[in-house]
Every structure is written in C-alpha cells, then in structure tokens.
Design a protein around this motif. Structure first.
Motif, PDB file in Angstrom:
ATOM      1  N   GLY A  90      46.585  45.678  40.159  1.00 24.81           N
ATOM      2  CA  GLY A  90      45.542  44.926  39.854  1.00 24.81           C
ATOM      3  C   GLY A  90      45.449  43.676  40.229  1.00 24.81           C
ATOM      4  N   VAL A  91      44.239  42.949  40.319  1.00 24.41           N
ATOM      5  CA  VAL A  91      44.107  41.632  41.150  1.00 24.41           C
ATOM      6  C   VAL A  91      43.014  40.806  40.289  1.00 24.41           C
ATOM      7  N   LEU A  92      43.381  39.794  39.829  1.00 20.53           N
ATOM      8  CA  LEU A  92      42.199  38.884  39.199  1.00 20.53           C
ATOM      9  C   LEU A  92      41.688  37.732  40.133  1.00 20.53           C
ATOM     10  N   ARG A  93      40.568  37.823  40.476  1.00 16.77           N
ATOM     11  CA  ARG A  93      39.785  36.509  41.453  1.00 16.77           C
ATOM     12  C   ARG A  93      38.836  35.805  40.849  1.00 16.77           C
ATOM     13  N   ASN A  94      38.527  34.504  41.156  1.00 21.31           N
ATOM     14  CA  ASN A  94      37.417  33.744  40.536  1.00 21.31           C
ATOM     15  C   ASN A  94      36.224  34.003  41.230  1.00 21.31           C
TER      16      ASN A  94
END
Length: 208
Positions: A90-94
């Motif tokens: 998973g990846v969290l981006r702004n």
C-alpha cells in the motif's frame, strides 16, 4: 456545492422533492470530506445504504490527487497462485501526489479475497496509528470496497478484520472507492515485492 438536477432512483417513489434535495445539500455541505464528491453521488450512496439499491459506480482508471488537505491510500495484493504465497502492499500520498509512506510484506499462503482484505486492514491500521485524518482509500477489489462502504455482508471469516477496521474508522474521516488496476499500479508493485520479503516493510521512499 452546486444544486444538481433532481437525481432519480430506480425506485420511482424515491425521487426526491426540491425541499428534500435542499435539506440533503445543507447537511452534507458542513462535512469537509464531502466537498470533492458530487451531491448526485452522495444521494445515490444514501439510497444504496438505506434501500439496498445497487448502483453502477464510475470506475477510476488513472490515479489522480485530491483536493488540498486530503490524502489518498491505495492498497493491493499479489500471489503466486490462488491460493498461493501472497503479499500485500500500500502507499499513502498527499494532495500533490507526493509519497508519505508505503508498506509491503508477505502474508503466507492464502486466497485472493483474504489477501485483499488483509491489505486494506494493514493500510488502515498504519494510517490510524499515524493519527492522520481525511483520507480516500482506493483498491481494485470491488467486493472489499463494497464491504467497507457497508453494502452487503462480508464472509464471516473476515469478522475480526472488519470489526477492527470499523473500530479504527471511528477516529477519522474515510471514503472508499473502487478503481481499475491501472489506477492502483504503485500498490500493485509493492504487493508483488511483498511476496518475496521475509517481513512487513515500511518505506519513507519507494524501494528500488
């Protein structure tokens, strides 16, 4: 938020009056996370929850950032067979598309549905532990996204995961969306790497 044309339900008796639409819009306008969702989509979602109406969602084909102040978490799974050795990622981006963090790791031999549920579970757990807020969570599994949105019942074997996720979701604002794999490519790549790892890994920058 502009007033939409009166949305029509597949049930003719549920077509809203002008007063109902105005009341509905006044209610949702005070909730910040709804400002990037059209009133039509919100109304249709309300019909799904209240009347168990199914609706064809607009499927997202490409990743795109959200409005200022909102984050996006993508999750996925990969395996060498179904069932087979599996990994999650998973990846969290702004809102500028910049990486905040990512994860990848193995989860043993399992099937595709369990792997997708566990990928969502891990992503939400990490998000909540960071005490962040206002996030749209995207995945390419229509069933898992539907269950997270409260439409339909998940298999009983996932009770533990969904009970925890529902408990975590009380602490922040979440919105779940189904996307095509093409819009989930970074999470997919991390999940494929996860199959070969020995333990869950966290990244502040993408691995080579």
């Amino acid at each position: 938020m502009a007033t939409p044309l009166s949305p029509k339900s597949s049930r003719g008796d549920l077509e809203p009056s002008t007063m109902q639409v105005r009341y509905f819009l006044g209610w949702v306008e005070v909730i910040p996370c709804f400002k990037f969702v059209s009133a039509y989509e919100l109304w249709e979602g309300w019909l799904v929850v209240c009347f168990n109406e199914e609706k064809k969602q607009k499927i997202v084909h490409e990743w795109a950032p959200l409005d200022t102040g909102f984050l996006k978490l993508n999750f996925d799974w990969s395996s060498l067979g179904n069932p087979g050795p599996a990994g999650i990622g998973g990846v969290l981006r702004n809102d500028r598309g910049e990486l905040i963090w990512a994860f990848a790791g193995p989860i043993g031999v399992t099937d595709s549905t369990e792997a997708e549920v566990r990928a969502a579970h891990q992503g939400i757990k990490l998000f909540v532990n960071e005490r962040l807020s206002n996030v749209v969570i995207e995945g390419d599994s229509p069933n898992v996204i539907r269950w997270l949105n409260g439409a339909g019942s998940h298999p009983w074997r996932f009770d533990y995961h969904f009970d925890e996720m529902l408990d975590w979701m009380r602490s922040s604002t979440f919105l779940f969306r189904h996307v095509r794999r093409s819009a989930n490519s970074m999470a997919d790549a991390l999940a494929r790497d996860g199959v070969t790892l020995k333990d869950l890994a966290h990244y502040d920058s993408l691995p080579p």
